[in-house]
Every structure is written in structure tokens, then in C-alpha cells.
Write an enzyme that holds these catalytic residues in place. Structure first.
Site, PDB file in Angstrom:
ATOM      1  N   HIS A  88       7.753  -0.606   7.931  1.00  0.00           N
ATOM      2  CA  HIS A  88       6.521  -1.345   7.664  1.00  0.00           C
ATOM      3  C   HIS A  88       5.882  -1.657   9.086  1.00  0.00           C
ATOM      4  CE1 HIS A  88       3.661  -4.760   6.645  1.00  0.00           C
ATOM      5  NE2 HIS A  88       3.922  -4.337   5.303  1.00  0.00           N
ATOM      6  N   ASP A  95       7.590  -2.740  -1.649  1.00  0.00           N
ATOM      7  CA  ASP A  95       7.574  -1.750  -2.638  1.00  0.00           C
ATOM      8  C   ASP A  95       8.875  -1.015  -2.869  1.00  0.00           C
ATOM      9  OD1 ASP A  95       4.621  -0.788  -0.780  1.00  0.00           O
ATOM     10  OD2 ASP A  95       4.731  -1.312  -3.146  1.00  0.00           O
TER      11      ASP A  95
END
Ligand code: SDX
Length: 437
Positions: A314, A372
Site C-alpha cells: 500500500h 483487497d
């Protein structure tokens, strides 16, 4: 609130060019900013930050992320508390208006959203232009953009009431549009919204019911879906939110700006990662499952392979994404409810996570599971087809996009976004005649 800091930054140049003082501003929490708005005027130079790694594009009061702590706050409330103590529409009210609704506000807001869940009957004919196997995100990008054709004349974005009704319409209609996109691809009739159901329950019925029989909402799945919506609702200035802000800064209507956000979210580096992650787990399963995880990880670590561990890493989180933890818990609940505790993909995902979190490659790069990583497993268990995962993400993120867009438009200081560049192409030259080319 931007508070001027008593600290100044001084920019000086080794070639003796005039230096300049740059003011710093402090926020409520998080990093201070260096105000460079006068930099070009005073130095003739731009800053250079293509991926916006060190650039604040705006000031905002909506969502705060501490990537090192793995903290996510919506209007100051921790995501862990909202996911347990609130529902998605409470969270929508919080993101749009700045606080959680009291009992009367809750009833009013839920009622307003419920009364806007139908779409114009003409929308069904728009779908007919697509092939039945069209990707749902291609359909959704078109449908959301098409909404502007039905409200274009009634949307003066400088009118706060118009901005508010556009927000309600978008939040209310996204589940209807996503369900229509799904029904179209499976050749089933569309199901109209049913106003006595919850937001998540109504979506489930529009997705899975048929006119042939009554549909009973499973409360465990309903709660899990509502939590999935909460976890995806907003996330500061991510790629799709920045797209919505930049698109909206031209003064275009909110439906067109949100359609731009849907298009951006589709990418596998962003919201498309949940679909890509589930496909990745399926590929590893076909390779031989847990026994082949080591081989797969070697591919990931080989830069030339182009293989990434989807659902990991991320830009901001350099610790565990708090949403991934909550999503894993939701996975446990849903798989338990459906008797799928031994779901091989869930077991594979947990083994992959365990191995990755112990592997130096991932530890050195602070790569952790993101939102996700588990969301696809729980959505697949609910019966949502893999290509629809990102459309569900878009459904939930719509409130964040419109809240951020309305915050920007409501700021009297906002200007059209127009970045500059470092030009490295050909300098001025004359066009040669054809015979000389
Ligand atoms: C979302 O921004 C948001 O807030 C987004 C989001 C939201 O709610 O809006 O949180 C939603 O988009 C979550 C992210 C979903 N994407 C994925 O899961 C796709 C896989 N992840 C990567 O593509 C990547 O981690 C990004 C795109 C998410 C972040 O990329 P960055 O910040 O540009 O990081 P990077 O590519 O510079 O990575 C740093 C290093 C690199 O290695 P080195 O060059 O230093 O040797 O880590 C490596 C990368 O190669 N790396 C990975 C990896 N992610 C980063 N290596 C293997 N697998 C990965 N997933």
C-alpha cells in the site's frame, strides 16, 4: 483547519539564486505541509513529484490515515468502532455531514436514500448496447456517466442543495445499477428496489432474487455486506478520489466526476486488486495450492517476472491495513455461517499471509495485506461473481467520492486542478519539407 506554523522552511540554491521562505501549516493530526503555492511565481521553478509521494493536494476534514500505525479514522472515529457499532448509512451520514446521525437524523437520512433507489426506466435500454459478457465495470462506468443525462439540468454544483441531492441519488442508485449490471450479464430480469429492506438487504435481493419466488435476506450475510461497504467507504486522497476531485474541479456535474472515479478504481493496482487477488489465489490453487506457495513467492520476488502479490502492499499503510483485519474476521463469520470453514482459498490466503509476513522481502518493504486481500474471498462465498468485486467496491466508495467532491466544491478557495511538468522532449525546431523527412 489549516493552522500557520511558527516554523518556516527556507529554500536556497547553490548557484546563489534568490532564496525564499516557505510557510508551513499544521493540521489537526498528521504531517505538516510546506506551502509552495508561490514557488513558481517567485523562483520560476516547479516541484517534481509524479506519484504524489510527498504532495498534499488539498486540505480535508473527512478521513485520516496513519500508515505507520495502521490507523484509519472517518471524521475522527476509528474504522474498528464504526464497523462494529454503526451501519453503512450511518457511515454515509458521517462522511457527508461530519457526524453520526441522532435517531431523528438517522430515520430521515435512511428515508431519503430509500426513496431514491429506483433509476429512470430508460436506463435499462442503455444496458442493451453492451454484450452480455461485458465486464461489469465497463457497464458501470457507462451507467454512472449516463445518470448525468437524467439530472444534468437540475445539478448546479454551486448550489449546496443540488450537491446534497446528487449525493443522495448516487448513494441510493449505485446498488440498483450494480445489480442491473450483474443481472444483465446473467440474462435474468432486473429486480426493483424494495423499500422495506435495509441498504445491504435491498442490494442482496436485487442481486440474487428472481420474480419467480420470495427472497429471504440472510441476516449474517446482510451484516457482513454492510460491513464490507463501511470498510470501503472512503480512504483519503487515493487515486480514484483524486480523480474525482480533479475531474470535478472543472465544474462538471457530479455524476460525470463519479464516473471518472469508477473508471480509475477499475485498475488492478487500485480497486481492481480484489478481483486480481482472487484470480491469483485460483492460479496458485491450480499450481498445487499451499505446497506451491514458495514457488509462487519466488516469482513475486523476481523483479523480471512482473508478478505481484495482489492484495498486498500500500502507498500509505506500512503496517497492517486495519480494514484487512476486519475483513478477515468477516471472512471467518461468513464462511462459518455458510459451512465453508474449510474453504481452500481462505486457507491458502491465510497461509500466504503467514509466509509473506515472515519473509524478508516483504518485511523489508513493509508489505502487509490491504483491504483487497480478503474481500474477494468473502464476496465469492456470498455468491458475488469475481468480475463484480470492483463494482461492489465502487458502490461503497461512492459516498467517499461524493463527500470529498462536495468538500472541494464547497471550499471558496478551490481552483481548477492544472498540474505542470518537467519537459524533456524536443526543443523548438522547424517542420522539414516532405522530401527532407
Ligand atoms: C487500494 O491508495 C489507497 O488508499 C488505495 C486503497 C483505497 O482504499 O482507496 O487502499 C485501495 O488500491 C489498495 C491497494 C490494492 N492494490 C494491490 O493490492 C495491488 C498490489 N499492490 C502493489 O501494486 C502496490 O503495493 C501498490 C500499488 C498498492 C502500492 O504501490 P507503491 O506505493 O507505489 O509501492 P511500490 O510499488 O513503490 O512498492 C515498493 C516496493 C517495490 O519494490 P522495490 O522496487 O523497492 O524493490 O515493494 C514492492 C515493489 O516492487 N511491492 C510489491 C508489492 N507491492 C509493492 N512486491 C510484490 N507484491 C506486491 N503487492
Amino acid at each position: 483547519m489549516m493552522t500557520p506554523s511558527d516554523v518556516k522552511a527556507t529554500l536556497s540554491f547553490s548557484d546563489g539564486s534568490a532564496s525564499m521562505d516557505l510557510p508551513l501549516y499544521k493540521g489537526t493530526i498528521g504531517p505538516d505541509v510546506i506551502d509552495i503555492r508561490k514557488l513558481y511565481a517567485q523562483t520560476g521553478k516547479f516541484t517534481y513529484d509524479p506519484g504524489f509521494l510527498s504532495t498534499a493536494s488539498c486540505n480535508s476534514t473527512i478521513t485520516y490515515i496513519d500508515g505507520d500505525k495502521g490507523e484509519l479514522l472517518y471524521r475522527g472515529y476509528p474504522i474498528e468502532q464504526l464497523a462494529v457499532n454503526c451501519d453503512f448509512l450511518d457511515t454515509c451520514h458521517l462522511l457527508l455531514y461530519g457526524d453520526l446521525p441522532n435517531a431523528d437524523q438517522r430515520t430521515d437520512f435512511h428515508g431519503r436514500v430509500t426513496n431514491h433507489t429506483m433509476v429512470n426506466e430508460q436506463m435499462q435500454f442503455f444496458l442493451r448496447g453492451f454484450r452480455r459478457d461485458a465486464h461489469p465495470m465497463a457497464i458501470l462506468t457507462g451507467l454512472v456517466g449516463a445518470l448525468s443525462a437524467f439530472y444534468h439540468d437540475s445539478t448546479d454544483i454551486n448550489n449546496p442543495e443540488h450537491r446534497d441531492i446528487a449525493a443522495i441519488r448516487l448513494i441510493a442508485k449505485m446498488p440498483t445499477l450494480v445489480a442491473m449490471a450483474y443481472k444483465y450479464t446473467v440474462g435474468q430480469p432486473y429486480m426493483y428496489p424494495q423499500n422495506d429492506l435495509s441498504y445491504a438487504g435491498n442490494f442482496m435481493r436485487m442481486m440474487f432474487a428472481t420474480p419467480c419466488e420470495d427472497y429471504k435476506v440472510n441476516p449474517v450475510i446482510e451484516r457482513a455486506l454492510d460491513r464490507i461497504f463501511i470498510l470501503h467507504a472512503d480512504h483519503e486522497q487515493n487515486a480514484s478520489t483524486s480523480t474525482v476531485r480533479l475531474c470535478g474541479s472543472s465544474g462538471t456535474n457530479p455524476f460525470a466526476a463519479i464516473a471518472a472515479g469508477v473508471a480509475c478504481l477499475w485498475g488492478p493496482s487500485h480497486g481492481g486488486a480484489n478481483e486480481a487477488c482472487l484470480n491469483m489465489l485460483g492460479d496458485i490453487q491450480k499450481m498445487g495450492g499451499v505446497a506451491k506457495v514458495g514457488e509462487f513467492m519466488n516469482q513475486v520476488k523476481d523483479k523480471n517476472s512482473g508478478v505481484k502479490l495482489m492484495g498486498f502492499g500500500h502507498r500509505v499503510y506500512k503496517n497492517y491495513d486495519p480494514r484487512a483485519k476486519l475483513m478477515r474476521e468477516t471472512c471467518h463469520e461468513v464462511l462459518g455461517e455458510l459451512g465453508l470453514q474449510n474453504d481452500p482459498l481462505f486457507k491458502l490466503a491465510m497461509e500466504l499471509e503467514k509466509i509473506a509476513l515472515e519473509d524478508d522481502y516483504f518485511v523489508a518493504r513493509k508489505l502487509y495485506p490491504n483491504v483487497d486481500f480478503y474481500s474477494g474471498i468473502v464476496q465469492r462465498a456470498i455468491g458475488i461473481p469475481v468480475p463484480l468485486f470492483t463494482a461492489i467496491f465502487a458502490l461503497a466508495r461512492t459516498v467517499g467520492w461524493i463527500a470529498q467532491l462536495n468538500e472541494m466544491i464547497g471550499d471558496p478557495e478551490y481552483k481548477i486542478g492544472r498540474p505542470r511538468q518537467l519537459f524533456v522532449g524536443a526543443g523548438r525546431r522547424d517542420v522539414p519539407p516532405l522530401s527532407a523527412r
